[in-house]
Write a protein that holds these residues in place. Sequence first.
Motif, short mmCIF file in Angstrom:
data_model
loop_
_atom_site.label_atom_id
_atom_site.label_comp_id
_atom_site.label_asym_id
_atom_site.label_seq_id
_atom_site.Cartn_x
_atom_site.Cartn_y
_atom_site.Cartn_z
N LEU A 78 -12.17 -14.70 12.22
CA LEU A 78 -10.80 -15.10 12.57
C LEU A 78 -10.01 -13.88 13.08
O LEU A 78 -9.27 -13.96 14.05
CB LEU A 78 -10.13 -15.72 11.35
CG LEU A 78 -8.68 -16.16 11.53
CD1 LEU A 78 -8.53 -17.61 11.05
CD2 LEU A 78 -7.74 -15.31 10.74
N ARG A 79 -10.22 -12.74 12.41
CA ARG A 79 -9.52 -11.53 12.85
C ARG A 79 -9.95 -11.15 14.26
O ARG A 79 -9.14 -10.86 15.13
CB ARG A 79 -9.80 -10.38 11.88
CG ARG A 79 -9.13 -9.08 12.29
CD ARG A 79 -9.18 -8.04 11.21
NE ARG A 79 -10.53 -7.77 10.76
CZ ARG A 79 -11.03 -8.09 9.58
NH1 ARG A 79 -10.30 -8.68 8.68
NH2 ARG A 79 -12.28 -7.82 9.27
N TRP A 107 -17.25 -9.37 22.99
CA TRP A 107 -18.68 -9.58 22.80
C TRP A 107 -18.99 -10.93 22.16
O TRP A 107 -20.05 -11.48 22.37
CB TRP A 107 -19.29 -8.46 21.93
CG TRP A 107 -19.33 -7.13 22.63
CD1 TRP A 107 -18.82 -6.85 23.87
CD2 TRP A 107 -19.91 -5.92 22.14
NE1 TRP A 107 -19.02 -5.53 24.17
CE2 TRP A 107 -19.69 -4.92 23.13
CE3 TRP A 107 -20.57 -5.55 20.98
CZ2 TRP A 107 -20.13 -3.61 22.98
CZ3 TRP A 107 -21.00 -4.25 20.82
CH2 TRP A 107 -20.79 -3.30 21.82
N VAL A 108 -18.04 -11.44 21.36
CA VAL A 108 -18.32 -12.71 20.66
C VAL A 108 -17.81 -13.92 21.44
O VAL A 108 -17.92 -15.04 20.97
CB VAL A 108 -17.68 -12.73 19.25
CG1 VAL A 108 -18.32 -11.71 18.36
CG2 VAL A 108 -16.18 -12.53 19.33
N THR A 109 -17.25 -13.70 22.62
CA THR A 109 -16.61 -14.81 23.31
C THR A 109 -17.57 -15.60 24.21
O THR A 109 -17.21 -16.65 24.72
CB THR A 109 -15.47 -14.32 24.22
OG1 THR A 109 -16.02 -13.39 25.16
CG2 THR A 109 -14.35 -13.67 23.43
N GLY A 110 -18.75 -15.07 24.42
CA GLY A 110 -19.69 -15.76 25.30
C GLY A 110 -19.43 -15.49 26.77
O GLY A 110 -20.08 -16.11 27.64
N SER A 114 -20.71 -9.39 33.37
CA SER A 114 -19.87 -8.93 34.49
C SER A 114 -18.41 -9.31 34.26
O SER A 114 -17.50 -8.55 34.60
CB SER A 114 -20.38 -9.48 35.83
OG SER A 114 -20.34 -10.88 35.79
N ALA A 115 -18.18 -10.47 33.63
CA ALA A 115 -16.78 -10.86 33.35
C ALA A 115 -16.17 -9.91 32.32
O ALA A 115 -15.00 -9.53 32.42
CB ALA A 115 -16.73 -12.31 32.84
N VAL A 116 -16.99 -9.50 31.32
CA VAL A 116 -16.50 -8.54 30.31
C VAL A 116 -16.15 -7.23 31.02
O VAL A 116 -15.06 -6.67 30.83
CB VAL A 116 -17.55 -8.30 29.20
CG1 VAL A 116 -17.16 -7.11 28.33
CG2 VAL A 116 -17.73 -9.55 28.34
N ALA A 117 -17.06 -6.75 31.88
CA ALA A 117 -16.84 -5.46 32.56
C ALA A 117 -15.57 -5.52 33.40
O ALA A 117 -14.77 -4.57 33.43
CB ALA A 117 -18.04 -5.11 33.41
N GLU A 118 -15.36 -6.65 34.05
CA GLU A 118 -14.17 -6.80 34.91
C GLU A 118 -12.88 -6.75 34.08
O GLU A 118 -11.94 -6.03 34.39
CB GLU A 118 -14.27 -8.11 35.68
CG GLU A 118 -13.25 -8.19 36.79
CD GLU A 118 -13.35 -9.52 37.54
OE1 GLU A 118 -12.31 -10.00 37.99
OE2 GLU A 118 -14.47 -10.07 37.63
#
Length: 224
Positions: A78-79, A107-110, A114-118
């Motif tokens: 939750l945090r 990292w836990v959002t799925g 490349s979307a994370v890097a952006e």
Amino acid sequence: MPVLSCEGLHLSYGSTLALRGVDLRVGAGESVAVVGSSGSGKSTLLHCFAGLRVPDRGEVRVGGVLLSSLSDRRRSRLRLERMGVVFQFGELLPELTMEENVGLPLWVTGLSRSAVAERVGEVLDDFGIVHLADSYPGEVSGGEKQRAAVARALVHDPPIVLADEPTGSLDSVNADRVMSALVDRSCRYGQALVLVTHEMRFAELCDRRLTILDGEIALPRLRP
Ligand SMILES: Nc1ncnc2c1ncn2[C@@H]1O[C@H](COP(=O)(O)OP(=O)(O)OP(=O)(O)O)[C@@H](O)[C@H]1O
Ligand SMILES: [Mg+2]
């Protein structure tokens, strides 16, 4: 219903009473500044809100859910998903690069790599530290680490942001940049913000100001 609330919080460290009955409710889009002298209990209150410290008495609710009803694992989850936390002393992971540190909540959002890097690139750029993406926390300045800690708290657009002295190591230009990012997001995207600060000019940007005095919320002085 408040997004974040606590009732009757008491917490002691041995014989030190750090919190002595704190009640607070924070709504969506509301920003609350918490001020008070050193040792008055501000960081302890934030740690209870984040579920990192369990109060001796009293309760904390996040989105109506009692933190004490959750397992450690669900509380951590939750945090990670619903909160962005800027700790008073940064607390980046030394073995990860600045970019990896900032990207942790994603990292836990799925999201794809490349979307994370952006997204991480955007926030690093917002806080003027994109050139340090591949550096490790041990190789950058205190203020750069602090900006990365704020970027990490905002990267996943959480509904709740808890920030403990997020401008303590910053020059005035970067302090203003960090504060306007925090307060703007609260107004614009409805994030609930609890900001601990010693700087009155930043406290005044928030919707409400509370003073903690020896572990209690001080009542506002009546005007003569
Ligand atoms: N881990 C700990 N063990 C023992 N006592 C602690 C611990 N953390 C805090 N305290 C004590 O609890 C009280 C509240 O501390 P807290 O860190 O919440 O204060 P603060 O308002 O955040 O202060 P500052 O403005 O200096 O950051 C202080 O008396 C402090 O000495
Ligand atoms: Mg503190």
